[in-house]
Design a protein around this motif. Structure first.
Motif, short mmCIF file in Angstrom:
data_model
loop_
_atom_site.label_atom_id
_atom_site.label_comp_id
_atom_site.label_asym_id
_atom_site.label_seq_id
_atom_site.Cartn_x
_atom_site.Cartn_y
_atom_site.Cartn_z
N UNK A 2 0.96 -0.88 0.13
CA UNK A 2 -0.38 0.37 0.21
C UNK A 2 0.75 1.23 0.22
N UNK A 3 0.29 1.89 -1.30
CA UNK A 3 1.24 3.39 -1.12
C UNK A 3 1.49 4.24 0.24
N UNK A 4 -0.44 4.07 0.10
CA UNK A 4 -1.22 5.34 1.17
C UNK A 4 -2.55 4.66 1.51
N UNK A 5 -2.75 4.83 2.86
CA UNK A 5 -4.30 4.41 2.87
C UNK A 5 -4.99 4.11 1.41
N UNK A 6 -5.62 2.42 1.66
CA UNK A 6 -7.00 2.88 0.39
C UNK A 6 -6.31 2.85 -1.22
N UNK A 7 -5.05 2.80 -1.26
CA UNK A 7 -3.94 2.49 -2.55
C UNK A 7 -2.91 1.44 -2.58
N UNK A 8 -3.16 0.89 -3.76
CA UNK A 8 -2.11 0.05 -4.07
C UNK A 8 -0.80 0.80 -5.09
N UNK A 9 -0.06 0.76 -5.15
CA UNK A 9 0.93 1.04 -6.57
C UNK A 9 1.52 -0.21 -7.69
N UNK A 10 0.89 -0.62 -8.62
CA UNK A 10 1.07 -0.71 -9.81
C UNK A 10 2.68 -0.83 -10.96
N UNK A 11 3.47 -1.64 -10.94
CA UNK A 11 4.35 -1.32 -11.67
C UNK A 11 4.26 -1.69 -12.60
N UNK A 12 4.68 -1.30 -14.02
CA UNK A 12 4.84 -1.13 -15.05
C UNK A 12 6.40 -0.49 -15.57
N UNK A 13 7.76 -1.36 -15.44
CA UNK A 13 8.96 -0.97 -15.93
C UNK A 13 9.11 -1.41 -17.57
N UNK A 14 8.07 -1.86 -18.12
CA UNK A 14 8.09 -2.39 -19.14
C UNK A 14 7.97 -0.46 -20.38
N UNK A 15 6.86 -0.42 -19.64
CA UNK A 15 6.39 0.88 -20.22
C UNK A 15 7.29 2.12 -19.62
N UNK A 65 -8.53 -8.44 -5.89
CA UNK A 65 -7.05 -7.48 -5.93
C UNK A 65 -6.70 -7.77 -4.94
N UNK A 66 -8.22 -6.87 -3.46
CA UNK A 66 -7.82 -7.30 -2.23
C UNK A 66 -7.98 -8.84 -1.78
N UNK A 67 -8.17 -9.37 -2.66
CA UNK A 67 -8.42 -10.72 -2.12
C UNK A 67 -6.93 -11.97 -1.85
N UNK A 68 -6.59 -11.00 -2.93
CA UNK A 68 -5.04 -11.23 -3.43
C UNK A 68 -4.46 -11.60 -2.72
N UNK A 69 -4.02 -10.12 -1.97
CA UNK A 69 -3.06 -9.15 -1.42
C UNK A 69 -3.44 -9.43 0.55
N UNK A 70 -4.69 -10.18 0.55
CA UNK A 70 -4.94 -10.96 1.77
C UNK A 70 -4.01 -12.13 2.30
N UNK A 71 -4.53 -12.31 0.86
CA UNK A 71 -3.95 -14.19 1.31
C UNK A 71 -2.14 -14.19 0.94
#
Length: 653
Positions: free
Chosen positions: A567-580, A636-642
């Protein structure tokens, strides 16, 4: 019509009216293949035999491993070679693997170790294989509990079960079960093959009755139960093979059932979605689970090994699949399915799907032979005249390509295992076994088989015009897939008739349930995550020790077993895209946010991206998984809980 969830699959079963008996042997829980359809099977065999008589091919000789060799090969394939070879590597990995096994999987390991021990004792050879009780050591509370000392290979006249304080012991066959994976012991003595089903019944009741008495149960969540554990629970409910719809003449279950992969918020995982490292772990677990499933059904599963033989090292036909792919990859990197096979399927899809009997009616033998010779000379130069290739000839060449592989597409090692699938009592268990066998195939075999199944389904989708139904396609293709070089010469005519409907039914299942069979079961993936977690903890401990030895300052950050949330901040996630050009992207995390939503948002914001939507994937990396391409329906939330410490990375597949 009823619907209920059973482990990996949702089942919607519709029972049809009983049909007339076929003169051919029928297989458990399979739709009847009538005599008219099976005529095409034997016509296809005649064509194959005529071709082979003319070519006089070199036979593939199947060899059954020597006594003890089977167990050594099995333990090696399962990543447990250290149990019989002290010089083997990956000792630490073996320990982690053993710690994540279910009871049924652990029992399968112990059975092979005990069998190998007995074999070496017979040979009077010095060995250092550990006793099974040393592999799965009992807890301190159970150290004084008497263990089975029976060495008799047989049974008591009336086997009886007794309950001990820490386990459940079957007098006469030497089973002792204790809870918590590695905290139970088991000694296994040899039982007669004729008593296999009785053994699996007692085997099931012993484990499950002990779970009741102890109040323990592995993996309470039904969709995450291992296949072999599901099998045992069927026994626990008092349902033997007959109660489950088994039996060769069960006329109330003649239709294929509607099995589907159960929905899970963390998404499905297909073969090929995981990193090489994690797929190696998957394969080891599948080897063990496959044997555990067959063990619980009282079925002996033997593998074969092929003797060395001379094969072509270049060309198109009669070349090993791996060799063919290597020469294709030098022309087009990343090729997963032989180019000649791709061209043949594409040619039929573009021009021949409406051709009546496209896979059933053979092309002229002399013309097919001429086409193959011309392909060998002109294919890679791009000079082959595809526009003049007739559809029935193309289909005949395609079938010839499959059966001329020097080693069968289903591999020599697991060829007999595929044939044994229909011995399992229910269609659900047959599909589970096929699922595991598909995952055991080498990657190039698995990818090529999948491409074929997709092509066959495409043909079936046009059945109104080409008259090729699922049954028609399965019956015609079965001998081409199962009658590998030399195999037909090894069986009698009576055995050939007995195999006909069984092989056709296996091909039917592969085609009909291909979207299910090429997925990785949830319980296997969970075990991989557990292994990665244990390995990560070990690495963290090792780092801490190194820091201490180097006398690093105390104000350094201490390694923690607790992962940091993505989590970058409360309620947000950061998605990386190094190829682009957009290196990363902040996304608001909500309960209904899916991987597909992330992909859509990225493509909307980054309009300069040239990659197609279907070629773009959101990957889960780090934490308890190396790398996993996410299903677009993953929440995504279920994945991050796992996997709280996972990073989300956008890149092309």
């Amino acid at each position: 019509m009823c619907s209920h969830k059973m482990g990996q699959y949702n089942v919607q079963r519709s029972r049809g009216l009983a049909a007339g008996k076929s003169p051919y042997q029928r297989c458990n829980s399979q739709e009847s293949l009538d005599e008219k359809v099976m005529v095409d099977y034997f016509k296809e065999l005649e064509i194959i035999q005529h071709t082979r008589d003319a070519e006089q091919p070199e036979d593939v000789q199947l060899k059954v491993p020597d006594e003890g060799e089977q167990e050594e090969a099995w333990l090696t394939e399962a990543g447990l070679a250290t149990l019989f070879d002290e010089s083997a590597t990956d000792g630490e990995d073996s320990i982690v693997l053993l710690s994540t096994l279910t009871r049924t999987q652990a029992a399968a390991v112990q059975r092979r170790v005990e069998t190998l021990n007995q074999t070496l004792r017979k040979r009077n050879k010095p060995h250092s294989i550990p006793d099974v009780r040393d592999i799965f050591k009992p807890s301190s509370s159970s150290e004084n509990t008497p263990r089975s000392t029976s060495t008799s290979p047989g049974w008591n006249v009336r086997p009886r079960c007794t309950c001990a304080a820490d386990g459940y012991h079957l007098v006469g066959i030497g089973h002792t079960y204790r809870p918590k994976h590695a905290d139970f012991g088991i000694t296994v003595s040899k039982a007669c093959d004729a008593a296999g089903q009785a053994a699996s019944s007692l085997y099931a009741m012993a484990i499950l009755q002990f779970e009741r008495l102890s109040g323990s149960s592995e993996q309470e969540d039904e969709p995450h139960l291992s296949f072999s554990t599901q099998r045992l629970r069927v026994w626990c409910n008092g349902a033997g093979p007959e109660a489950q719809g088994g039996g060769a003449d069960n006329e109330t279950d003649i239709n294929l059932e509607d099995f589907k992969v159960s929905q899970d918020k963390t998404g499905q995982t297909r073969a090929g979605d995981l990193s090489t490292e994690d797929m190696k772990k998957v394969r080891r677990l599948v080897v063990i689970e496959m044997s555990a499933l067959f063990d619980t059904c009282g079925i002996e599963m033997k593998t074969h090994k092929a003797l060395k033989m001379k094969v072509r090292e270049s060309g198109l036909f009669g070349v090993p699949l791996l060799t063919l792919l290597e020469q294709d990859q030098r022309r087009i990197p990343g090729t997963k399915v032989p180019l000649v096979l791709q061209h043949l399927m594409s040619h039929i899809e573009e021009q021949g799907l409406d051709t009546e009997g496209v896979l059933r009616i053979p092309g002229a033998a002399t013309r097919v032979k001429s086409v193959c010779q011309e392909m060998e000379l002109k294919f890679y130069d791009g000079l082959f005249p595809w526009e003049s290739l007739k559809q029935h000839d193309a289909a005949s060449v395609l079938k010839l390509f499959i059966r001329e592989l020097p080693f069968p597409l289903l591999t020599v090692e697991y060829f007999t295992a595929f044939l044994s699938v229909l011995k399992l009592p229910t269609q659900k268990q047959q599909l589970q076994a096929l699922n595991l066998l598909v995952l055991l195939l080498p990657e190039h075999n698995r990818d090529t088989l999948k491409a074929l199944m997709e092509f066959f389904q495409c043909v079936i989708d046009h059945k109104d015009k080409n008259k090729m139904t699922l049954n028609n396609v399965a019956v015609v293709m079965a001998p081409n897939i199962f009658m590998c070089k030399g195999f037909r010469n090894k069986i009698s005519e009576q055995e050939e008739f007995a195999m006909a409907t069984c092989t056709a039914n296996i091909v039917r299942l592969l085609i009909r349930y291909q979207n299910l069979l090429w997925t990785i079961p949830k319980f296997i993936l969970n075990q991989v995550r557990k292994q990665n977690t244990e390995n990560q903890r070990k690495m963290n401990r090792d780092r801490a020790v190194k820091k201490l030895l180097k006398k690093m300052t105390h104000d350094r950050e201490k390694t923690s077993d607790k992962p940091e949330k993505n989590t970058e901040a409360e309620g947000f996630i950061r998605v990386q895209a190094p190829q682009f050009s957009m290196v990363s992207m902040a996304v608001q995390l909500t309960d209904d946010l899916k991987a597909s939503d992330v992909l859509t948002r990225f493509l909307t914001q980054e309009r300069s991206v040239t990659v197609k939507r279907e070629d773009l994937c959101l990957f889960e990396t780090g934490g308890n998984i190396k790398e996993r391409c996410l299903d677009e329906e993953t929440y995504i939330r279920a994945l991050l809980e796992l996997n709280p410490s996972a990073e989300l990375v956008l890149k092309s597949k």
